[in-house]
Design an enzyme around this catalytic site. Sequence first.
Site, mmCIF file in Angstrom:
data_model
loop_
_atom_site.group_PDB
_atom_site.id
_atom_site.type_symbol
_atom_site.label_atom_id
_atom_site.label_comp_id
_atom_site.label_asym_id
_atom_site.label_seq_id
_atom_site.Cartn_x
_atom_site.Cartn_y
_atom_site.Cartn_z
ATOM 1 N N ARG A 1 0.849 -1.185 0.000
ATOM 2 C CA ARG A 1 0.000 0.000 0.000
ATOM 3 C C ARG A 1 0.884 1.233 0.000
ATOM 4 O O ARG A 1 1.990 1.207 0.544
ATOM 5 C CB ARG A 1 -0.875 0.044 1.255
ATOM 6 C CG ARG A 1 -2.054 -0.901 1.227
ATOM 7 C CD ARG A 1 -2.784 -0.837 2.543
ATOM 8 N NE ARG A 1 -3.381 0.470 2.764
ATOM 9 C CZ ARG A 1 -4.686 0.718 2.665
ATOM 10 N NH1 ARG A 1 -5.514 -0.243 2.341
ATOM 11 N NH2 ARG A 1 -5.164 1.936 2.894
ATOM 12 N N ASN B 1 11.912 2.078 2.538
ATOM 13 C CA ASN B 1 11.293 1.019 1.727
ATOM 14 C C ASN B 1 12.386 0.287 0.961
ATOM 15 O O ASN B 1 13.410 0.873 0.616
ATOM 16 C CB ASN B 1 10.308 1.656 0.739
ATOM 17 C CG ASN B 1 9.631 0.636 -0.159
ATOM 18 O OD1 ASN B 1 9.162 -0.401 0.302
ATOM 19 N ND2 ASN B 1 9.592 0.912 -1.456
ATOM 20 N N HIS C 1 13.000 -1.718 -2.602
ATOM 21 C CA HIS C 1 12.359 -1.873 -3.918
ATOM 22 C C HIS C 1 13.253 -2.738 -4.813
ATOM 23 O O HIS C 1 14.464 -2.518 -4.864
ATOM 24 C CB HIS C 1 12.143 -0.493 -4.552
ATOM 25 C CG HIS C 1 11.456 -0.562 -5.871
ATOM 26 N ND1 HIS C 1 10.100 -0.817 -5.980
ATOM 27 C CD2 HIS C 1 11.922 -0.460 -7.132
ATOM 28 C CE1 HIS C 1 9.771 -0.865 -7.264
ATOM 29 N NE2 HIS C 1 10.863 -0.645 -7.980
HETATM 30 C C1 GRF Z 1 10.585 -7.613 -2.223
HETATM 31 O O1 GRF Z 1 11.017 -7.940 -3.497
HETATM 32 C C2 GRF Z 1 10.652 -6.125 -1.995
HETATM 33 O O2 GRF Z 1 11.701 -5.519 -2.690
HETATM 34 C C3 GRF Z 1 9.337 -5.643 -2.532
HETATM 35 O O3 GRF Z 1 8.418 -6.624 -2.172
HETATM 36 C C4 GRF Z 1 9.088 -7.875 -2.030
HETATM 37 C C5 GRF Z 1 8.784 -8.390 -0.660
HETATM 38 O O4 GRF Z 1 9.294 -9.686 -0.456
HETATM 39 N N1 GRF Z 1 9.004 -4.325 -2.031
HETATM 40 P P1 GRF Z 1 9.285 -10.316 0.994
HETATM 41 O O5 GRF Z 1 7.825 -10.273 1.479
HETATM 42 O O6 GRF Z 1 10.166 -9.502 1.874
HETATM 43 O O7 GRF Z 1 9.747 -11.718 0.817
#
Ligand code: GRF
Length: 211
Positions: free
Chosen positions: A101, A117, A119
């Site tokens: 979100r 965050n 990414h």
């Molecule tokens: C990861 O690839 C992160 O970069 C993205 O969402 C995914 C989350 O994976 N924002 P996890 O739930 O930490 O395994």
Amino acid sequence: MKTGCCLSEHQCKIGVLVSGRGTNLQSLIDASREGRMAAEVSVVVSNRANAPALDRAKKAGIPGFVVNAVKGETKEAFEKQIGEIFNRHGVNLVVLAGFMRIVSPWLISRFKNRIINIHPALLPSFPGLSAQKQALEYGVRLSGCTVHFVDEGCDTGPIILQTAVPVLDTDTVESLSERILKEEHKLLPKAVDLLAKNKVKVTGRRVEILP
Ligand code: GRF
């Protein structure tokens, strides 16, 4: 301006927001417990009741909460519930680890420069959903992961750390995602550790890592 998440005399307590499997959450728990990161995961909040990330929190003995977005309710009302949970657990750094979100200006101002965050791409390329698929379809030779401060945009805040990985001719979305994820698990605890040690200085968009 120096923007450490925690004043040096206080321990850095992280509130992690999740929606899914939680492998990045696990990397934070492990790094903290193995003494590789000067911060502890104090609480985990998910917007999905069935997120496997909540099982990881439970297994680690970390309190986990589900906060549901109620139809018709404002984003701020939803986030106020999260804010209250974070207050109760003394959270001074918020990590979005697969939280599906966009956070509102209310939470961002409540934790000014203390929400980060992870990414799965080299921002500013390929923001938003399916970043690994976007990278493959674009045909880049390098992709990677980015840890950045969260601002009002979608994956637009100042960049703290990045790691690049090659994109191979033989890659599928799965193989590229796996290569990037391995790096995410190193990069996120590293960024948290720097913040916890007040080694991150932000000036506008520029982030300097102090020695
Ligand atoms: C990861 O690839 C992160 O970069 C993205 O969402 C995914 C989350 O994976 N924002 P996890 O739930 O930490 O395994």
